[in-house]
Design a protein around this motif. Structure first.
Motif, PDB file in Angstrom:
ATOM      1  N   ILE A  11       0.862  -1.187   0.000  1.00 48.83           N
ATOM      2  CA  ILE A  11       0.000   0.000   0.000  1.00 48.83           C
ATOM      3  C   ILE A  11       0.896   1.234   0.000  1.00 48.83           C
ATOM      4  CG2 ILE A  11      -1.820   1.266   1.205  1.00 48.83           C
ATOM      5  CD1 ILE A  11      -2.587  -1.365   2.582  1.00 48.83           C
ATOM      6  N   ALA A  12       0.777   2.058  -1.031  1.00 51.79           N
ATOM      7  CA  ALA A  12       1.532   3.306  -1.121  1.00 51.79           C
ATOM      8  C   ALA A  12       0.729   4.436  -0.481  1.00 51.79           C
ATOM      9  CB  ALA A  12       1.848   3.636  -2.573  1.00 51.79           C
ATOM     10  N   LEU A  13       1.417   5.288   0.247  1.00 56.61           N
ATOM     11  CA  LEU A  13       0.798   6.439   0.908  1.00 56.61           C
ATOM     12  C   LEU A  13       1.255   7.703   0.196  1.00 56.61           C
ATOM     13  CD1 LEU A  13       1.439   5.424   4.635  1.00 56.61           C
ATOM     14  CD2 LEU A  13      -0.330   4.622   3.061  1.00 56.61           C
ATOM     15  N   ALA A  14       0.308   8.436  -0.364  1.00 60.71           N
ATOM     16  CA  ALA A  14       0.629   9.645  -1.135  1.00 60.71           C
ATOM     17  C   ALA A  14       0.319  10.875  -0.285  1.00 60.71           C
ATOM     18  CB  ALA A  14      -0.155   9.669  -2.439  1.00 60.71           C
ATOM     19  N   ARG A  34       1.156   7.991  -8.631  1.00 61.16           N
ATOM     20  CA  ARG A  34       0.844   6.598  -8.989  1.00 61.16           C
ATOM     21  C   ARG A  34       1.986   5.993  -9.812  1.00 61.16           C
ATOM     22  NH1 ARG A  34      -2.821   4.219 -13.154  1.00 61.16           N
ATOM     23  NH2 ARG A  34      -3.552   2.217 -12.328  1.00 61.16           N
ATOM     24  N   ALA A  35       2.563   6.786 -10.684  1.00 59.72           N
ATOM     25  CA  ALA A  35       3.702   6.292 -11.463  1.00 59.72           C
ATOM     26  C   ALA A  35       4.902   6.015 -10.565  1.00 59.72           C
ATOM     27  CB  ALA A  35       4.064   7.299 -12.551  1.00 59.72           C
ATOM     28  N   THR A  36       5.100   6.881  -9.546  1.00 53.58           N
ATOM     29  CA  THR A  36       6.198   6.673  -8.597  1.00 53.58           C
ATOM     30  C   THR A  36       6.032   5.364  -7.837  1.00 53.58           C
ATOM     31  OG1 THR A  36       6.524   9.052  -8.334  1.00 53.58           O
ATOM     32  CG2 THR A  36       7.339   7.642  -6.554  1.00 53.58           C
ATOM     33  N   ALA A  37       4.787   5.033  -7.523  1.00 55.64           N
ATOM     34  CA  ALA A  37       4.496   3.820  -6.752  1.00 55.64           C
ATOM     35  C   ALA A  37       3.953   2.714  -7.647  1.00 55.64           C
ATOM     36  CB  ALA A  37       3.496   4.148  -5.658  1.00 55.64           C
ATOM     37  N   ALA A  38       4.537   2.587  -8.844  1.00 57.22           N
ATOM     38  CA  ALA A  38       3.988   1.682  -9.861  1.00 57.22           C
ATOM     39  C   ALA A  38       3.954   0.228  -9.415  1.00 57.22           C
ATOM     40  CB  ALA A  38       4.800   1.809 -11.149  1.00 57.22           C
ATOM     41  N   ASP A  39       4.810  -0.166  -8.492  1.00 59.14           N
ATOM     42  CA  ASP A  39       4.857  -1.570  -8.072  1.00 59.14           C
ATOM     43  C   ASP A  39       3.895  -1.877  -6.924  1.00 59.14           C
ATOM     44  OD1 ASP A  39       6.764  -2.159  -9.966  1.00 59.14           O
ATOM     45  OD2 ASP A  39       8.445  -1.729  -8.623  1.00 59.14           O
ATOM     46  N   ALA A  40       3.210  -0.865  -6.403  1.00 60.82           N
ATOM     47  CA  ALA A  40       2.287  -1.099  -5.297  1.00 60.82           C
ATOM     48  C   ALA A  40       0.985  -1.720  -5.805  1.00 60.82           C
ATOM     49  CB  ALA A  40       1.997   0.212  -4.572  1.00 60.82           C
ATOM     50  N   ALA A 240       5.486  13.378   0.266  1.00 57.92           N
ATOM     51  CA  ALA A 240       6.174  12.086   0.253  1.00 57.92           C
ATOM     52  C   ALA A 240       5.245  11.037  -0.342  1.00 57.92           C
ATOM     53  CB  ALA A 240       6.594  11.672   1.664  1.00 57.92           C
ATOM     54  N   VAL A 241       5.816  10.116  -1.088  1.00 58.03           N
ATOM     55  CA  VAL A 241       5.099   8.932  -1.567  1.00 58.03           C
ATOM     56  C   VAL A 241       5.897   7.733  -1.076  1.00 58.03           C
ATOM     57  CG1 VAL A 241       4.237   7.650  -3.543  1.00 58.03           C
ATOM     58  CG2 VAL A 241       4.231  10.164  -3.594  1.00 58.03           C
ATOM     59  N   VAL A 242       5.310   6.987  -0.161  1.00 54.71           N
ATOM     60  CA  VAL A 242       6.013   5.895   0.515  1.00 54.71           C
ATOM     61  C   VAL A 242       5.188   4.629   0.386  1.00 54.71           C
ATOM     62  CG1 VAL A 242       6.846   5.028   2.734  1.00 54.71           C
ATOM     63  CG2 VAL A 242       7.141   7.456   2.137  1.00 54.71           C
ATOM     64  N   THR A 243       5.823   3.547  -0.032  1.00 52.72           N
ATOM     65  CA  THR A 243       5.128   2.261  -0.142  1.00 52.72           C
ATOM     66  C   THR A 243       5.376   1.432   1.109  1.00 52.72           C
ATOM     67  OG1 THR A 243       5.292   2.260  -2.557  1.00 52.72           O
ATOM     68  CG2 THR A 243       4.878   0.144  -1.487  1.00 52.72           C
ATOM     69  N   THR A 244       4.292   0.971   1.715  1.00 54.46           N
ATOM     70  CA  THR A 244       4.377   0.100   2.882  1.00 54.46           C
ATOM     71  C   THR A 244       4.068  -1.337   2.459  1.00 54.46           C
ATOM     72  OG1 THR A 244       2.039   0.513   3.441  1.00 54.46           O
ATOM     73  CG2 THR A 244       3.691   1.952   4.431  1.00 54.46           C
TER      74      THR A 244
END
Length: 578
Positions: A11-14, A34-40, A240-244
């Motif tokens: 889960i990515a947090l934008a 969304r592109a930054t967190a493409a693997d989420a 920040a865009v962080v994937t958890t």
């Protein structure tokens, strides 16, 4: 569509900074995240992100509602092409009612909608004015995982989260638009821990970042596991865009440990809020820069420093506007501040302007003694000049009055109150001194100004003065600031009765006088520039008092059943002072 084993989820947090009303711009920012967190598997966005928060009455416009819905439908269609699913905050019109909604976008469609249940209607919030109350939310099914999406205020009471848990929810994802104020980070964490303990579910708290008019949203999003341990903490006052990364275990979902960004102590957080609030107010409203009157005093020095930190020295212009009462010390101090910050600095004497105004008024003032009227002509001449610079060069005027002055009316309408935005509007004078000293030893992350001493020590230590008459000092008209600010905090933030304040050790005559000044200055505050809110109760949207108001606290203890407060017609000493 992404596929993962049923026991894993990312889960990515934008934590992003939207612009109210900029539907297409917010959608573009969303797509970039969304592109930054493409693997989420899924990316979560803040409350009402596509509209910007808070949209106030803008959200009542049918054209705006339609634009938000069209954007959500376009984004939903894009999820058919792969990439993370999204949960996006948006206004949503259904069956003639407008809701504060969170939309799950997945597989090319709007796969779920949840509506906010608990609409805040206190302080700066007016959501009951524009939104309908939603039904109690059950979880949404996302690829075999039952996600609960209570929206912001929905977790400040137990019912919505408990409803989600009772209907099979597995993870609480909470999109927020929670503005900064002192102590709110600890409050949020306490509330989130309570919901985790109530439900036994892990919780993601996602807050937006950025300034919107007088509000600043500092982000500081976090993740709690079901044991209430902190799994991740996003930085304050930054996007920040962080994937958890999550794993299903025998006892439920667990977030793997992530980065825990440090939070800021109060004074550093206040300064950062003032800086971010100014930066976004200027940037989002399209001003090329700012201009201010630099007096040599601590208020204008701190505002200049915040301006440079927020915008860079090339976008800040200062002007010294001396008159016969301006001391050589003030001239030197103003020049030293400008030099330390590296900003353009001009000196424009106002003698001819003031004397011209006095000459024009002489036939009507003949035979009358000089008083505050002539003092205010100086302030109004200065206000006219800085507004002329704004008109000619397009820069926004920063006002420099602190909360102590705005509380007591120690300011001149259409003079030093002229301007577009005040970054220190919610700071008391003692806090202005403290933050000035702090800035000399610390430079905030993201600040564009120089390091080291930017406010000369003499500016901080010399007695404050408006320099509108010979040998004038602020303490000629006001109690000492340490006493004044202590009383004001009790009157404004805590709404304490006079009797309680006196019982705390303050002199009854001083408290009564300060309370009178506070009440009488309401009409000035209605005409003051907007500014950053950092305290529990800032003037403006947060604290709303009638201008026409004859109630005065007599100081009688409220516990006495026979106490009565009677207010007569104001005397001359209580009359408005422009």
């Amino acid at each position: 569509m992404n596929t993962r084993p049923a026991d894993r989820l990312s889960i990515a947090l934008a934590q992003l900074n939207p612009v109210v009303g900029d539907v297409s711009g917010n959608a573009a920012k969303l797509r970039a995240a969304r592109a930054t967190a493409a693997d989420a598997d899924l990316i979560l966005f803040p409350e009402l992100f596509i509209a910007g928060y808070p949209p106030e009455d803008l959200v009542l416009k049918p054209a705006f509602q339609a634009a938000c819905r069209a954007a959500i439908e376009d984004l939903a269609r894009e999820t058919a092409q792969g990439g993370p699913a999204m949960i996006v905050g948006t206004p949503w019109l259904e069956d003639g009612k407008l809701y504060n909604a969170a939309a799950l976008l997945d597989g090319g469609r709007i796969a779920g909608l949840r509506f906010k249940v608990d609409l805040p209607n206190y302080g700066v919030f007016d959501e009951k004015r524009v939104f309908a109350v939603g039904p109690m939310p059950g979880p949404m099914n996302f690829r075999g995982v039952r996600l609960g999406v209570p929206i912001c205020e929905d977790i400040w009471g137990p019912e919505p989260a408990e409803c989600i848990a009772e209907t099979g929810g597995e993870i609480l994802l909470v999109p927020n638009g929670s503005p900064y104020r002192r102590g709110v980070v600890d409050q949020r964490l306490s509330v989130a821990v309570a919901r985790v303990k109530d439900t036994g579910l892990p919780l993601v708290y996602l807050n937006q970042n950025g300034g919107q008019d007088e509000l600043v949203f500092e982000g500081a999003s976090f993740v709690l596991n079901a044991d209430a341990s902190l799994a991740a903490q996003l930085p304050p006052f930054a996007e920040a865009v962080v994937t958890t990364h999550w794993r299903r275990k025998a006892d439920g979902w667990h977030c793997e440990p992530g980065e825990i960004s440090p939070l800021l102590p109060q004074d550093k957080a206040d300064y950062s809020a003032c800086m971010l609030g100014l930066r976004d107010y200027v940037g989002k409203n399209g001003f090329p820069g700012v201009v201010l009157g630099l007096s040599g005093g601590v208020d204008s020095a701190l505002v200049a420093a915040i301006g440079v930190d927020a915008l860079g020295r090339d976008r800040v212009r200062a002007v010294m506007l001396p008159y016969r009462f301006t001391s050589e010390e003030s001239l030197k101090d103003a020049a030293d501040v400008a030099r330390a910050l590296g900003i353009r600095y001009d000196v424009l004497p106002i003698e001819s302007a003031v004397l011209g105004l006095e000459k024009s008024l002489a036939p009507l003032f003949e035979g009358l003694p000089r008083d505050v009227t002539e003092e205010n002509l100086q302030a109004r001449a200065r206000g006219t000049i800085v507004m002329a610079l704004s008109n000619k060069f397009g820069s926004m005027v920063m006002t420099t009055g602190n909360k102590s002055e705005m509380s007591t009316g120690y300011a001149t309408l259409y003079g030093d109150m002229n301007g577009g935005f005040n970054p220190i509007k919610d700071l008391y004078k003692t806090e202005v001194f403290r933050l000035s000293a702090l800035r000399n030893t610390w430079k905030p992350d993201g600040a564009l100004g120089p390091g080291g001493v930017v406010i000369p020590q003499n500016v901080i230590t010399k007695p404050p003065t408006a320099e509108l008459r010979e040998n004038q000092k602020d303490q000629d008209s006001l109690p000492p600031y340490d006493i004044l600010d202590g009383i004001l905090e009790r009157l404004v933030e805590k709404e304490q009765p006079i009797a309680e304040i006196v019982a705390a050790g303050y002199d009854v005559a001083v408290v009564t006088r300060v309370d009178r000044m506070l009440n009488l200055a309401e009409y000035k505050r209605r005409q003051a520039a907007p500014g950053v809110k950092v305290t529990l109760r800032g003037f403006g949207r947060d604290r709303r008092y009638p201008i026409t108001n004859r109630f005065r606290d007599s100081g009688t203890p409220l516990a006495k059943p026979d106490s009565s407060i009677v207010s007569g017609t104001p005397t001359r000493s209580e009359a408005f002072d422009f």
